[in-house]
Design an enzyme around this catalytic site. Structure first.
Site, PDB file in Angstrom:
ATOM      1  N   LYS A 296       0.826  -1.310   0.111  1.00 27.79           N
ATOM      2  CA  LYS A 296      -0.148   0.158   0.156  1.00 27.79           C
ATOM      3  C   LYS A 296       0.625   1.337   0.073  1.00 27.79           C
ATOM      4  O   LYS A 296       1.653   1.396   0.836  1.00 27.79           O
ATOM      5  CB  LYS A 296      -0.712  -0.137   1.187  1.00 27.79           C
ATOM      6  CG  LYS A 296      -2.266  -0.131   1.130  1.00 27.79           C
ATOM      7  CD  LYS A 296      -3.116  -0.116   2.230  1.00 27.79           C
ATOM      8  CE  LYS A 296      -4.581  -0.263   1.971  1.00 27.79           C
ATOM      9  NZ  LYS A 296      -5.300   0.318   3.158  1.00 27.79           N
TER      10      LYS A 296
HETATM   11  O1  G3P Z   1      -9.099   0.903   3.882  1.00 26.13           O
HETATM   12  C1  G3P Z   1      -8.951   2.138   4.250  1.00 26.13           C
HETATM   13  C2  G3P Z   1      -9.809   2.231   5.373  1.00 26.13           C
HETATM   14  O2  G3P Z   1      -9.170   1.414   6.424  1.00 26.13           O
HETATM   15  C3  G3P Z   1     -10.008   3.609   5.859  1.00 26.13           C
HETATM   16  O3  G3P Z   1     -11.255   3.571   6.658  1.00 26.13           O
HETATM   17  O4  G3P Z   1     -12.936   4.323   8.243  1.00 26.13           O
HETATM   18  O5  G3P Z   1     -10.649   4.861   8.695  1.00 26.13           O
HETATM   19  O6  G3P Z   1     -11.743   5.834   6.709  1.00 26.13           O
HETATM   20  P1  G3P Z   1     -11.612   5.007   7.638  1.00 26.13           P
END
Ligand code: G3P
Length: 218
Positions: free
Chosen positions: A83
């Site tokens: 990533k």
């Molecule tokens: O895959 C990316 C994800 O983990 C981000 O999610 O909920 O932290 O915006 P969030």
């Protein structure tokens, strides 16, 4: 549409696999920090369970460090995908790694133009963060629609992973748009199967069955 689990939690990964829903896993520094274990050991454990791709994120901001870290992360397992944030250094790292046969997942993508550049650099995956766009009163799913359209226009091979998913509607719209993959938090995966009419119908079937059994015993 493939389903990835957005989690570094072993129990959640095992349970999603048992349900037959696990096509891959995505992690990030926040998710690994939540587990509190040594990240390399945690990723090793995850890769032993998951047959599909497992995304692990680099921390470096300069392309040289990204490439170096990526090569270390790839030593963990063959199914590790690197990533990399969408920055100019990130694009350079993506190009170098993909040319060496190391798959990348461009993360923190918030615009169709960023996604276009990721595809041009040869990235295997791009991750638009829909929930975080919705959080700032933008329209996350509209960005995904634009990315899918652009990728179709030019037949790019880069796969779209809809990320930062917060609720089932994000998953439904992703499937309608034709996104390749949704990476979903565990609680949202569990929500997808829930329907009140399924619960009501099941209750009624069981009650009627009991009545039939009671009648047969008379
Ligand atoms: O895959 C990316 C994800 O983990 C981000 O999610 O909920 O932290 O915006 P969030």
């Amino acid at each position: 549409m493939k389903i990835f689990l957005d989690s570094a939690n072993i129990d959640e990964i095992k349970r999603t696999k048992e349900w037959g829903l696990l096509d891959g896993v995505t992690t990030n520094p926040t998710l690994l920090a939540k587990e509190g274990n040594d990240p390399v050991k945690q990723l090793e454990q995850i890769c032993n369970i998951v047959e599909g791709p497992v995304s692990a994120e680099v921390i470096g901001l300069e392309w040289e460090n990204m490439v170096k870290e990526a090569k270390e992360l790839r030593k963990i397992a063959e199914n590790i995908v690197i990533k990399i944030p969408v920055t100019l250094d990130g694009l350079k790292a993506i190009k170098i790694l993909e040319e060496e046969g190391i798959p990348t997942n461009a993360t923190l993508c918030f615009s169709p133009l960023q996604a276009l550049l990721v595809a041009k650099a040869g990235g295997s995956y791009v991750s638009p963060f829909v929930g975080r766009l919705d959080d700032i009163a933008d329209d996350g799913m509209h960005i995904v629609e634009e990315i899918v359209q652009i990728y179709d226009n030019y037949a790019f091979d880069t796969e779209v992973i809809v990320a930062s998913i917060r609720h089932p509607m994000h998953v439904l719209i992703s499937a309608q748009i034709g996104a390749d993959i949704c990476t979903i938090p565990f609680n949202t995966i569990a929500q997808l199967v829930k329907h009140p009419l399924t619960d009501v119908g099941l209750k009624r079937f069981l009650e009627d069955w009991k009545k039939l059994e009671a009648k047969a015993k008379r």
